[in-house]
Scaffold this motif. Sequence first.
Motif, PDB file in Angstrom:
ATOM      1  N   GLU A  84     -23.322 -12.568  40.473  1.00 37.96           N
ATOM      2  CA  GLU A  84     -22.586 -13.442  39.557  1.00 37.96           C
ATOM      3  C   GLU A  84     -21.762 -12.645  38.549  1.00 37.96           C
ATOM      4  O   GLU A  84     -20.618 -12.991  38.266  1.00 37.96           O
ATOM      5  N   ALA A  85     -22.344 -11.584  37.999  1.00 34.97           N
ATOM      6  CA  ALA A  85     -21.609 -10.775  37.026  1.00 34.97           C
ATOM      7  C   ALA A  85     -20.370 -10.154  37.665  1.00 34.97           C
ATOM      8  O   ALA A  85     -19.270 -10.210  37.093  1.00 34.97           O
ATOM      9  N   GLU A  86     -20.525  -9.573  38.840  1.00 30.85           N
ATOM     10  CA  GLU A  86     -19.372  -8.954  39.503  1.00 30.85           C
ATOM     11  C   GLU A  86     -18.326  -9.998  39.883  1.00 30.85           C
ATOM     12  O   GLU A  86     -17.129  -9.770  39.689  1.00 30.85           O
ATOM     13  N   GLU A  87     -18.764 -11.143  40.403  1.00 32.14           N
ATOM     14  CA  GLU A  87     -17.816 -12.195  40.785  1.00 32.14           C
ATOM     15  C   GLU A  87     -17.050 -12.709  39.578  1.00 32.14           C
ATOM     16  O   GLU A  87     -15.824 -12.790  39.602  1.00 32.14           O
ATOM     17  N   GLU A  88     -17.770 -13.083  38.533  1.00 38.45           N
ATOM     18  CA  GLU A  88     -17.104 -13.699  37.383  1.00 38.45           C
ATOM     19  C   GLU A  88     -16.257 -12.720  36.587  1.00 38.45           C
ATOM     20  O   GLU A  88     -15.245 -13.108  36.016  1.00 38.45           O
ATOM     21  N   LEU A  89     -16.669 -11.461  36.545  1.00 41.42           N
ATOM     22  CA  LEU A  89     -15.868 -10.452  35.840  1.00 41.42           C
ATOM     23  C   LEU A  89     -14.748  -9.893  36.708  1.00 41.42           C
ATOM     24  O   LEU A  89     -13.822  -9.275  36.195  1.00 41.42           O
TER      25      LEU A  89
END
Length: 173
Positions: A84-89
């Motif tokens: 989620e962190a990599e996708e959203e950032l």
Amino acid sequence: MDPADEVLDVVDREDRVTGRARRGEVYARGLLHRCVFVRVRDPEGRIFVHRRTASKLVFPSRYDMFVGGVLGAGEDYASAALREAEEELGVSGLAQPVPVLKFLYEGEGGAWWSYVHEVRCDLPVRPQVSEVDWYAFVDEAEVARRAADGSWPWVPDGLEAYRRLEEHRRVEG
């Protein structure tokens, strides 16, 4: 794929998997499920804050001081936090977010297990336009002020995670 069609694990009040259902059904029926929250800081210690798009299924157009989201069926919290962190950032190669605390959110929008993580991001971010309308790295004092005065309409689960994280920090010293 339509986000409402994503299959999620349904869990009980002890966070044990009891079944699976599509996200749209989980939200419509108020079924317990799992979410991750990741507080992201830049090298200066500022917190990544964003406004969600109007098309989000839950809490559209509200501000959030975490990135994250629901866990897919069979997914663990640690994997979901990094994904989620990599996708959203809009980054790749982010360090594994560090787990901090877990709680059962029960409030506006429903109820779900919420596992809060933290990570530092030294990479240039390119948030997903399907998820994020606006973003900035905001000084911690400014985040605290806006959380206290309600000048930004925050997502309620993120605001609860923020309060619990701040209390955890006070207790842990």
